[in-house]
Design a protein around this motif. Structure first.
Motif, PDB file in Angstrom:
ATOM      1  N   LEU A  81      -8.212 -31.388 -16.180  1.00 44.80           N
ATOM      2  CA  LEU A  81      -9.029 -30.664 -16.275  1.00 44.80           C
ATOM      3  C   LEU A  81     -10.432 -31.813 -16.311  1.00 44.80           C
ATOM      4  CD1 LEU A  81      -8.122 -27.934 -18.545  1.00 44.80           C
ATOM      5  CD2 LEU A  81      -9.015 -27.679 -16.212  1.00 44.80           C
ATOM      6  N   SER A  82     -10.340 -32.624 -17.009  1.00 45.05           N
ATOM      7  CA  SER A  82     -11.511 -33.701 -17.285  1.00 45.05           C
ATOM      8  C   SER A  82     -11.578 -34.318 -15.680  1.00 45.05           C
ATOM      9  CB  SER A  82     -10.994 -34.763 -18.181  1.00 45.05           C
ATOM     10  OG  SER A  82     -10.162 -35.475 -17.563  1.00 45.05           O
ATOM     11  N   ALA A  83     -10.751 -34.499 -14.766  1.00 43.33           N
ATOM     12  CA  ALA A  83     -10.968 -35.103 -13.650  1.00 43.33           C
ATOM     13  C   ALA A  83     -11.786 -33.956 -12.662  1.00 43.33           C
ATOM     14  CB  ALA A  83      -9.725 -35.308 -12.706  1.00 43.33           C
ATOM     15  N   ALA A  84     -11.287 -32.601 -12.911  1.00 47.92           N
ATOM     16  CA  ALA A  84     -11.993 -31.649 -12.305  1.00 47.92           C
ATOM     17  C   ALA A  84     -13.374 -31.516 -12.746  1.00 47.92           C
ATOM     18  CB  ALA A  84     -11.201 -30.444 -12.509  1.00 47.92           C
ATOM     19  N   VAL A 142     -13.845 -37.195 -20.877  1.00 47.80           N
ATOM     20  CA  VAL A 142     -15.527 -36.726 -20.232  1.00 47.80           C
ATOM     21  C   VAL A 142     -16.199 -37.791 -20.500  1.00 47.80           C
ATOM     22  CG1 VAL A 142     -17.120 -34.992 -19.962  1.00 47.80           C
ATOM     23  CG2 VAL A 142     -14.707 -34.218 -19.975  1.00 47.80           C
ATOM     24  N   GLN A 143     -16.381 -38.353 -21.776  1.00 42.49           N
ATOM     25  CA  GLN A 143     -17.307 -39.394 -22.339  1.00 42.49           C
ATOM     26  C   GLN A 143     -16.980 -40.685 -21.771  1.00 42.49           C
ATOM     27  OE1 GLN A 143     -17.287 -39.046 -26.634  1.00 42.49           O
ATOM     28  NE2 GLN A 143     -18.785 -37.273 -26.704  1.00 42.49           N
ATOM     29  N   ARG A 171     -14.105 -45.195 -12.693  1.00 41.22           N
ATOM     30  CA  ARG A 171     -14.399 -44.151 -13.829  1.00 41.22           C
ATOM     31  C   ARG A 171     -13.297 -44.083 -14.738  1.00 41.22           C
ATOM     32  NH1 ARG A 171     -19.091 -41.726 -12.971  1.00 41.22           N
ATOM     33  NH2 ARG A 171     -18.918 -39.865 -14.357  1.00 41.22           N
ATOM     34  N   ALA A 172     -12.025 -43.844 -14.230  1.00 41.79           N
ATOM     35  CA  ALA A 172     -10.835 -43.700 -14.994  1.00 41.79           C
ATOM     36  C   ALA A 172     -10.497 -44.925 -15.696  1.00 41.79           C
ATOM     37  CB  ALA A 172      -9.547 -43.584 -13.922  1.00 41.79           C
ATOM     38  N   PHE A 178     -11.618 -44.683 -24.460  1.00 42.94           N
ATOM     39  CA  PHE A 178     -11.934 -43.355 -25.112  1.00 42.94           C
ATOM     40  C   PHE A 178     -10.760 -42.735 -24.991  1.00 42.94           C
ATOM     41  CE2 PHE A 178     -15.903 -45.183 -23.464  1.00 42.94           C
ATOM     42  CZ  PHE A 178     -16.983 -44.720 -24.207  1.00 42.94           C
ATOM     43  N   LEU A 179      -9.891 -42.660 -23.821  1.00 43.88           N
ATOM     44  CA  LEU A 179      -8.678 -41.737 -23.954  1.00 43.88           C
ATOM     45  C   LEU A 179      -7.807 -42.230 -25.215  1.00 43.88           C
ATOM     46  CD1 LEU A 179      -6.618 -39.981 -23.011  1.00 43.88           C
ATOM     47  CD2 LEU A 179      -5.844 -41.770 -21.390  1.00 43.88           C
ATOM     48  N   LEU A 180      -7.733 -43.861 -25.534  1.00 50.42           N
ATOM     49  CA  LEU A 180      -6.870 -44.048 -26.421  1.00 50.42           C
ATOM     50  C   LEU A 180      -7.152 -43.850 -27.902  1.00 50.42           C
ATOM     51  CD1 LEU A 180      -6.099 -47.607 -24.677  1.00 50.42           C
ATOM     52  CD2 LEU A 180      -4.485 -45.654 -25.044  1.00 50.42           C
ATOM     53  N   ALA A 181      -8.557 -43.772 -27.882  1.00 48.78           N
ATOM     54  CA  ALA A 181      -9.173 -43.174 -29.274  1.00 48.78           C
ATOM     55  C   ALA A 181      -8.818 -41.734 -29.288  1.00 48.78           C
ATOM     56  CB  ALA A 181     -10.687 -43.436 -29.095  1.00 48.78           C
TER      57      ALA A 181
END
Length: 259
Positions: A81-84, A142-143, A171-172, A178-181
């Protein structure tokens, strides 16, 4: 091998604080004359946990399964969903407020409804765990995408990279910290979400074990199950730290340089 002095420096204060609380609890239980059926001592809780270790283990396994499956579904859904949202701004404007509103719904009201709709099996537990862990990871991703340096994106665009390639190459990776946090925040809610789902309706699990122990006026078994759930949360939290060390080895090198 971890550096022993630095490891002790990081974990020592927390260990001393926890040990002090347990000692104070034990002393209060022994000296105040309070009934063990009201406030069992840590030694009694530990003893009952050992005597009932098989029952605790049997009920912990369904909780672990629901936690891991729900968290995995949450992570996959958050990424897709974040990718979309990153590719299509109208999707973000349409869905993001919905997800914000979903976090305002009280779990105590949603859990019985989910159990009512999907039964007492594994599915409602997975859904509830995903519900409580999904939003922090979505926001983190997203951030993270927005933190991508514009120069990198422009450079890739000048080299003929497609939008999908720019996403994967720039971007990824920018979103990884951020994802790991977000993972470390979400994982602390995962076990609690699974137990609450079982509490609302299940045949096995730590939530049911706690409910039965409470109904039998066994606070020592309730606290033993709570200790098991806390231990599971700590193990999963430590696992996310290990994932971070493996996924971002350069971060550890930078930390060593700054010491």
């Amino acid at each position: 091998m971890p550096n022993t002095p630095s490891f002790l420096a990081r974990t020592g204060p927390a260990a001393v604080a926890i040990a002090s609380l347990l000692v104070a609890w034990q002393l209060y239980s022994d000296l105040s004359g309070i009934s063990q059926t009201t406030l069992p001592s840590p030694l009694r809780v530990a003893g009952q946990a050992w005597l009932n270790r098989r029952a605790l283990a049997d009920n912990a396994l369904p909780t672990i399964r629901a936690t891991l499956l729900g968290f995995s579904c949450s992570l996959a859904g958050a990424f897709l969903l974040s990718a979309a949202m990153d590719f299509f701004a109208p999707v973000r404007r349409a869905l993001f407020p919905v997800f914000v509103v979903s976090q305002t719904l009280p779990l105590v009201a949603i859990a019985p409804l989910v159990v009512l709709w999907f039964g007492f099996g594994l599915l409602p537990k997975i859904l509830l765990v995903a519900l409580v862990t999904f939003f922090p990871m979505l926001v983190a991703l997203v951030q993270g995408y927005e933190s991508t340096e514009k120069e990198i994106a422009l450079l890739l665009g000048s080299m003929g990279a497609t939008r999908w390639q720019r996403f994967w190459l720039a971007r990824a990776p920018s979103a990884l910290p951020f994802l790991l946090a977000g993972l470390r925040i979400s994982i602390t809610y995962a076990v609690v979400g699974a137990i609450f789902a079982e509490y609302a309706g299940a045949t096995r699990g730590l939530g049911i074990y706690i409910l039965k122990a409470k109904n039998n006026f066994r606070p020592d078994l309730v606290l033993a199950a709570v200790a098991v759930s806390a231990a599971l949360t700590l193990v999963l939290f430590a696992a996310t730290g290990l994932v971070q060390r493996l996924a971002m080895p350069w971060q550890r090198l930078e930390q060593r340089r700054t010491r």
